[in-house]
Enzyme design. Structure first.
Site, PDB file in Angstrom:
ATOM      1  N   ALA A 150       0.871  -1.171   0.000  1.00 12.80           N
ATOM      2  CA  ALA A 150       0.000   0.000   0.000  1.00 12.80           C
ATOM      3  C   ALA A 150       0.912   1.228   0.000  1.00 12.80           C
ATOM      4  O   ALA A 150       2.062   1.151   0.446  1.00 12.80           O
ATOM      5  CB  ALA A 150      -0.876  -0.017   1.248  1.00 12.80           C
TER       6      ALA A 150
ATOM      7  N   GLU B 292      -0.631  -9.214  -0.476  1.00 11.70           N
ATOM      8  CA  GLU B 292      -2.054  -9.476  -0.222  1.00 11.70           C
ATOM      9  C   GLU B 292      -2.876  -9.558  -1.511  1.00 11.70           C
ATOM     10  O   GLU B 292      -3.776 -10.387  -1.614  1.00 11.70           O
ATOM     11  CB  GLU B 292      -2.616  -8.393   0.709  1.00 11.70           C
ATOM     12  CG  GLU B 292      -2.042  -8.507   2.117  1.00 11.70           C
ATOM     13  CD  GLU B 292      -2.403  -7.321   2.992  1.00 11.70           C
ATOM     14  OE1 GLU B 292      -1.976  -6.190   2.663  1.00 11.70           O
ATOM     15  OE2 GLU B 292      -3.120  -7.504   3.982  1.00 11.70           O
TER      16      GLU B 292
ATOM     17  N   GLY C 108       0.534  -4.884   0.904  1.00 12.70           N
ATOM     18  CA  GLY C 108      -0.631  -4.967   0.015  1.00 12.70           C
ATOM     19  C   GLY C 108      -0.325  -5.693  -1.292  1.00 12.70           C
ATOM     20  O   GLY C 108      -1.227  -6.243  -1.923  1.00 12.70           O
TER      21      GLY C 108
ATOM     22  N   GLU D  55       4.514  -4.965   7.497  1.00 13.25           N
ATOM     23  CA  GLU D  55       3.762  -3.874   8.151  1.00 13.25           C
ATOM     24  C   GLU D  55       4.192  -3.647   9.596  1.00 13.25           C
ATOM     25  O   GLU D  55       4.121  -2.527  10.088  1.00 13.25           O
ATOM     26  CB  GLU D  55       2.261  -4.173   8.095  1.00 13.25           C
ATOM     27  CG  GLU D  55       1.607  -3.893   6.753  1.00 13.25           C
ATOM     28  CD  GLU D  55       1.681  -5.062   5.779  1.00 13.25           C
ATOM     29  OE1 GLU D  55       2.484  -5.996   6.010  1.00 13.25           O
ATOM     30  OE2 GLU D  55       0.946  -5.045   4.784  1.00 13.25           O
TER      31      GLU D  55
END
Ligand code: DAK
Length: 256
Positions: A64, A112, A109, A132
């Site tokens: 992200a 993911e 992300g 993260e």
């Protein structure tokens, strides 16, 4: 679209996340564009498989977008997380067969989004991780739920708590990726699979995916009932008639 390239081919599509300067990091605009593309492909009856990859030779998706996340408050963080979750669930629950062609870093992300695909292929320079914890947050786009189902709880928790990256070869050993290729061969190999999928029955692909997606979520007896219903429904589609007739006539089936 600014951040996504869509290349529709015969029976399949290639979706490329295209922000190479930020290693294809997912900001809100990119997430919305991915949603748009996935919805567009969903309606396209000519497409049965989708390859998802990243631009450039360094990264699939480096996570992200940290610069966008840095100043979020709690409410905004919840909304940002939900947007990512919704986007990735569209991929996971799609009727199309999604292949992640992981061509470099797949972090946070990025890891993911690959987990929401139906299978993952990797180039030998690919690295997977959910770092993260090093940023003071947790994976927020489905990673805590999907990763343990794919690699097992112990390995997922190790990745979560250490933030370590794992290389393609280990990812293959752990069952996180199906196969590893050179970067040069990765897309060709993904396209070979997409072309093979595109020859098969649309109903059978989407029905089988729907039943398998439930396998880790519902009780075995409910899953078996779902399987029986999806199987039975196949007999109301022309693909079943054509598939079985073609076998008996010793020819290749031609599905629409
Ligand atoms: N976001 C924004 N920019 C990024 C980025 C990212 N994730 N990753 C890389 N970039 C940018 C860099 O800032 C740099 O930009 P410039 O300085 O050139 O402008 C450019 O891409 C090239 O990166 P580097 O210079 O760092 O390249 P290196 O080869 O030195 O290193 C690297 C490559 C991939 C090891 C490094 O860039 C890196 O560590 N990147 C961050 C990886 C990471 O931590 N990913 C996880 C992101 S966190 C949630 C929702 C979602 C999430 C969590 C919670 N809720 C709201 C509940 C998910 C979180 C994440 O995904």
């Amino acid at each position: 679209m600014e951040n996504i390239l869509l290349n529709k081919k015969d029976g399949y599509a290639i979706v490329t996340i295209n922000r190479p300067k930020a290693l294809n990091a997912l900001n809100s605009a990119t997430l919305l564009e991915i949603q748009e593309v996935v919805k567009d492909i969903e309606k396209d009856e000519n497409i049965k498989a989708v390859i998802l990859t990243g631009s450039g030779e360094k990264a699939f998706v480096a996570g992200a977008d940290i610069s966008e996340m840095a100043d979020l408050n709690t409410v905004e963080a919840y909304e940002f997380g939900k947007r990512g979750q919704e986007t990735f669930s569209l991929i996971e629950n799609s009727k199309k067969f999604y292949i992640a062609a992981v061509n470099g870093f797949a972090l946070g992300g990025g890891c993911e989004i690959s987990l929401s695909c139906d299978m993952r292929l990797a180039s030998n320079n690919a690295k997977f991780g959910i770092p993260e914890v090093t940023l003071g947050v947790i994976p927020g786009f489905g990673g805590t739920q999907r990763l343990p189902k794919i690699v097992g709880l112990g390995r997922a928790k190790e990745m979560l708590a250490t933030g370590n990256m794992i290389e393609a070869e280990k990812a293959e050993r752990w069952g996180l990726v199906n196969d590893v290729y050179t970067q040069e061969d990765l897309l060709d190999e993904a396209e070979k699979i997409a072309k093979k999928v595109a020859k098969n029955s649309s109903y059978a692909i989407s029905g089988g995916l729907e039943a398998m997606n439930q396998a880790t979520q519902i009780k075995l007896e409910d899953g078996l009932e779902l399987e029986a219903l999806v199987f039975a429904k196949a007999f109301s589609y022309p693909d079943q008639e054509e598939g079985m007739k073609a076998f008996l006539e010793k020819r290749q089936a031609k599905f629409k």
